[in-house]
Design a protein around this motif. Structure first.
Motif, PDB file in Angstrom:
ATOM      1  N   LEU A 283      31.576  48.163  37.919  1.00 51.61           N
ATOM      2  CA  LEU A 283      33.130  48.020  38.809  1.00 51.61           C
ATOM      3  C   LEU A 283      33.480  47.429  39.080  1.00 51.61           C
ATOM      4  O   LEU A 283      32.023  46.572  40.487  1.00 51.61           O
ATOM      5  CB  LEU A 283      33.082  49.368  38.623  1.00 51.61           C
ATOM      6  CG  LEU A 283      33.260  50.508  37.315  1.00 51.61           C
ATOM      7  CD1 LEU A 283      32.982  51.597  37.760  1.00 51.61           C
ATOM      8  CD2 LEU A 283      34.899  50.365  36.623  1.00 51.61           C
ATOM      9  N   ARG A 284      34.420  46.352  39.859  1.00 53.65           N
ATOM     10  CA  ARG A 284      34.747  45.811  40.960  1.00 53.65           C
ATOM     11  C   ARG A 284      35.570  46.123  41.399  1.00 53.65           C
ATOM     12  O   ARG A 284      36.791  46.476  39.950  1.00 53.65           O
ATOM     13  CB  ARG A 284      34.319  44.093  40.580  1.00 53.65           C
ATOM     14  CG  ARG A 284      33.150  43.474  40.006  1.00 53.65           C
ATOM     15  CD  ARG A 284      32.580  43.927  41.536  1.00 53.65           C
ATOM     16  NE  ARG A 284      30.967  43.766  40.941  1.00 53.65           N
ATOM     17  CZ  ARG A 284      29.952  43.760  40.349  1.00 53.65           C
ATOM     18  NH1 ARG A 284      30.102  45.182  40.417  1.00 53.65           N
ATOM     19  NH2 ARG A 284      28.666  42.977  39.601  1.00 53.65           N
ATOM     20  N   GLU A 285      36.617  45.737  42.110  1.00 50.98           N
ATOM     21  CA  GLU A 285      38.373  46.025  42.938  1.00 50.98           C
ATOM     22  C   GLU A 285      38.477  44.269  43.343  1.00 50.98           C
ATOM     23  O   GLU A 285      37.299  43.411  43.697  1.00 50.98           O
ATOM     24  CB  GLU A 285      38.055  46.530  43.895  1.00 50.98           C
ATOM     25  CG  GLU A 285      39.490  46.620  44.359  1.00 50.98           C
ATOM     26  CD  GLU A 285      40.224  47.840  45.104  1.00 50.98           C
ATOM     27  OE1 GLU A 285      41.011  49.093  44.408  1.00 50.98           O
ATOM     28  OE2 GLU A 285      39.551  48.294  46.576  1.00 50.98           O
ATOM     29  N   CYS A 286      39.429  43.769  42.529  1.00 52.60           N
ATOM     30  CA  CYS A 286      39.675  42.400  43.025  1.00 52.60           C
ATOM     31  C   CYS A 286      40.068  42.152  44.475  1.00 52.60           C
ATOM     32  O   CYS A 286      40.156  43.143  44.993  1.00 52.60           O
ATOM     33  CB  CYS A 286      41.522  42.384  41.715  1.00 52.60           C
ATOM     34  SG  CYS A 286      41.970  40.583  42.154  1.00 52.60           S
ATOM     35  N   ALA A 287      39.007  41.145  44.190  1.00 53.37           N
ATOM     36  CA  ALA A 287      39.467  40.518  45.863  1.00 53.37           C
ATOM     37  C   ALA A 287      40.794  40.130  47.393  1.00 53.37           C
ATOM     38  O   ALA A 287      40.303  39.982  48.050  1.00 53.37           O
ATOM     39  CB  ALA A 287      38.274  39.592  45.784  1.00 53.37           C
ATOM     40  N   ARG A 288      41.849  39.828  45.819  1.00 55.02           N
ATOM     41  CA  ARG A 288      43.117  39.909  46.759  1.00 55.02           C
ATOM     42  C   ARG A 288      43.852  40.448  47.245  1.00 55.02           C
ATOM     43  O   ARG A 288      43.669  41.934  46.406  1.00 55.02           O
ATOM     44  CB  ARG A 288      43.884  39.056  45.576  1.00 55.02           C
ATOM     45  CG  ARG A 288      45.667  38.471  46.472  1.00 55.02           C
ATOM     46  CD  ARG A 288      46.077  37.981  45.038  1.00 55.02           C
ATOM     47  NE  ARG A 288      46.877  38.901  44.073  1.00 55.02           N
ATOM     48  CZ  ARG A 288      47.932  38.649  44.870  1.00 55.02           C
ATOM     49  NH1 ARG A 288      48.432  38.707  45.696  1.00 55.02           N
ATOM     50  NH2 ARG A 288      48.492  39.937  43.553  1.00 55.02           N
ATOM     51  N   PRO A 289      43.665  40.888  48.902  1.00 56.65           N
ATOM     52  CA  PRO A 289      43.855  41.781  49.393  1.00 56.65           C
ATOM     53  C   PRO A 289      45.356  43.000  49.394  1.00 56.65           C
ATOM     54  O   PRO A 289      45.215  44.137  48.961  1.00 56.65           O
ATOM     55  CB  PRO A 289      43.817  41.485  50.690  1.00 56.65           C
ATOM     56  CG  PRO A 289      43.302  39.431  50.632  1.00 56.65           C
ATOM     57  CD  PRO A 289      43.690  39.414  49.841  1.00 56.65           C
ATOM     58  N   GLU A 290      46.387  42.251  48.346  1.00 58.92           N
ATOM     59  CA  GLU A 290      47.306  42.633  47.900  1.00 58.92           C
ATOM     60  C   GLU A 290      47.556  43.562  46.991  1.00 58.92           C
ATOM     61  O   GLU A 290      47.633  44.291  45.793  1.00 58.92           O
ATOM     62  CB  GLU A 290      48.540  41.601  47.416  1.00 58.92           C
ATOM     63  CG  GLU A 290      48.949  40.774  49.195  1.00 58.92           C
ATOM     64  CD  GLU A 290      48.351  39.473  49.251  1.00 58.92           C
ATOM     65  OE1 GLU A 290      47.454  39.378  48.139  1.00 58.92           O
ATOM     66  OE2 GLU A 290      48.307  39.835  50.764  1.00 58.92           O
ATOM     67  N   CYS A 291      46.030  42.576  46.241  1.00 62.53           N
ATOM     68  CA  CYS A 291      45.843  43.300  44.198  1.00 62.53           C
ATOM     69  C   CYS A 291      44.468  44.976  44.624  1.00 62.53           C
ATOM     70  O   CYS A 291      44.045  44.475  45.572  1.00 62.53           O
ATOM     71  CB  CYS A 291      45.214  42.494  43.650  1.00 62.53           C
ATOM     72  SG  CYS A 291      44.938  43.431  42.091  1.00 62.53           S
ATOM     73  N   THR A 292      45.022  44.883  44.085  1.00 63.58           N
ATOM     74  CA  THR A 292      44.118  46.752  43.318  1.00 63.58           C
ATOM     75  C   THR A 292      43.501  47.271  42.524  1.00 63.58           C
ATOM     76  O   THR A 292      42.994  47.884  41.587  1.00 63.58           O
ATOM     77  CB  THR A 292      45.117  47.769  44.600  1.00 63.58           C
ATOM     78  OG1 THR A 292      45.985  48.394  43.490  1.00 63.58           O
ATOM     79  CG2 THR A 292      44.766  47.891  46.163  1.00 63.58           C
ATOM     80  N   GLN A 293      43.867  46.133  41.297  1.00 63.80           N
ATOM     81  CA  GLN A 293      43.053  46.158  40.375  1.00 63.80           C
ATOM     82  C   GLN A 293      42.228  46.400  39.708  1.00 63.80           C
ATOM     83  O   GLN A 293      40.705  45.942  40.926  1.00 63.80           O
ATOM     84  CB  GLN A 293      43.052  44.831  39.039  1.00 63.80           C
ATOM     85  CG  GLN A 293      43.546  44.965  37.797  1.00 63.80           C
ATOM     86  CD  GLN A 293      44.125  45.948  36.817  1.00 63.80           C
ATOM     87  OE1 GLN A 293      45.563  45.912  37.613  1.00 63.80           O
ATOM     88  NE2 GLN A 293      43.037  47.044  36.521  1.00 63.80           N
ATOM     89  N   VAL A 294      41.419  46.937  39.609  1.00 60.38           N
ATOM     90  CA  VAL A 294      39.371  47.520  38.819  1.00 60.38           C
ATOM     91  C   VAL A 294      39.450  46.496  38.033  1.00 60.38           C
ATOM     92  O   VAL A 294      40.178  46.895  36.487  1.00 60.38           O
ATOM     93  CB  VAL A 294      39.423  48.658  39.380  1.00 60.38           C
ATOM     94  CG1 VAL A 294      39.077  49.633  40.850  1.00 60.38           C
ATOM     95  CG2 VAL A 294      39.688  49.643  37.966  1.00 60.38           C
ATOM     96  N   TYR A 295      38.005  46.238  37.465  1.00 58.21           N
ATOM     97  CA  TYR A 295      38.057  45.576  36.408  1.00 58.21           C
ATOM     98  C   TYR A 295      35.857  45.973  36.482  1.00 58.21           C
ATOM     99  O   TYR A 295      35.578  46.019  37.075  1.00 58.21           O
ATOM    100  CB  TYR A 295      37.802  44.120  36.427  1.00 58.21           C
ATOM    101  CG  TYR A 295      37.635  43.629  37.451  1.00 58.21           C
ATOM    102  CD1 TYR A 295      36.529  42.681  37.176  1.00 58.21           C
ATOM    103  CD2 TYR A 295      38.429  43.466  39.003  1.00 58.21           C
ATOM    104  CE1 TYR A 295      35.654  42.051  38.610  1.00 58.21           C
ATOM    105  CE2 TYR A 295      37.961  42.514  40.072  1.00 58.21           C
ATOM    106  CZ  TYR A 295      37.040  41.622  40.028  1.00 58.21           C
ATOM    107  OH  TYR A 295      36.052  41.271  40.839  1.00 58.21           O
ATOM    108  N   LEU A 296      36.016  45.666  34.710  1.00 58.44           N
ATOM    109  CA  LEU A 296      34.583  45.237  34.628  1.00 58.44           C
ATOM    110  C   LEU A 296      34.053  43.530  34.505  1.00 58.44           C
ATOM    111  O   LEU A 296      34.461  42.926  34.213  1.00 58.44           O
ATOM    112  CB  LEU A 296      34.001  45.711  33.834  1.00 58.44           C
ATOM    113  CG  LEU A 296      33.753  47.088  33.457  1.00 58.44           C
ATOM    114  CD1 LEU A 296      34.252  48.157  32.302  1.00 58.44           C
ATOM    115  CD2 LEU A 296      32.829  48.335  34.188  1.00 58.44           C
ATOM    116  N   ASP A 297      33.056  43.353  35.853  1.00 60.17           N
ATOM    117  CA  ASP A 297      32.303  42.144  36.049  1.00 60.17           C
ATOM    118  C   ASP A 297      31.325  41.904  34.946  1.00 60.17           C
ATOM    119  O   ASP A 297      30.264  42.299  35.227  1.00 60.17           O
ATOM    120  CB  ASP A 297      32.118  42.229  37.393  1.00 60.17           C
ATOM    121  CG  ASP A 297      31.828  40.860  37.474  1.00 60.17           C
ATOM    122  OD1 ASP A 297      31.735  40.231  36.756  1.00 60.17           O
ATOM    123  OD2 ASP A 297      30.950  40.475  38.569  1.00 60.17           O
TER     124      ASP A 297
END
Length: 182
Positions: free
Chosen positions: A135-149
């Protein structure tokens, strides 16, 4: 198409239906039962609109925030709250989406609550399984999308290169160009 599916993991894409959740005014992508129905069909969970109502929408938004709470806890390395885990398990115990083989191939039908139960089961699998470590959260500050790396070195930074990755790289390029001119 009303919705985006950058993660390829339906429970996490579902969490992403509240965009930029840390902003003062997050963007709600599920403001109506009709858009919940659209999410279900666009995601491929259903071939036929399930016919969601206001109660289904309320349940969907509660499930989305429950999954996000548990994912955020997992990302922070915290112990998952017992009450939230129990709530997710109750939702995961619901009836599954009906899958049938017919002359035209596979069809997926059911109610919104069946779709939500499927999303809850998917979240249980992620949070309780080996994929939880991805699990990770997008590194773009405005984005809070989580995904599987699932990247080879597990160094993926953005939910999707097409959107967030491109924006971050473009901004960094422009900043380098400005500083080179100074």
């Amino acid at each position: 198409m009303n919705h985006a599916f950058p993660c390829g993991t339906l429970p996490l894409d579902f969490v992403g239906t509240l965009r930029a959740r840390r902003n003062a005014a997050p963007m709600e992508k599920l403001p109506s039962p009709e858009l919940l129905d659209a999410w279900f069909t666009e995601s491929g969970m259903f071939d036929v609109v399930p016919g969601a109502n206001e109660a289904d929408l309320e349940d969907a938004l509660e499930l989305r925030e429950l999954i996000y709470e548990l994912v955020a806890g997992r990302l922070a390395g915290e112990e998952l709250p017992d009450a939230a885990v129990a709530a997710l398990n109750r939702r995961a115990a619901g009836m599954p989406v009906e899958v049938r083989l017919g002359p035209d191939g596979v069809s997926r039908t059911g109610s919104a609550s069946q779709g939500l139960a499927g999303l809850a089961r998917g979240a249980v699998e992620i949070l309780g399984g080996d994929e939880g470590a991805l699990l990770r959260e997008c590194a773009r500050p405005e984005c809070t999308q989580v995904y599987l790396d699932h990247s080879r070195g597990h160094r993926r930074e953005w939910c999707a290169m097409k959107t967030c990755g491109s924006r971050v790289k473009s901004a960094a390029y422009r900043a380098r160009q400005r500083s080179a001119k100074s």
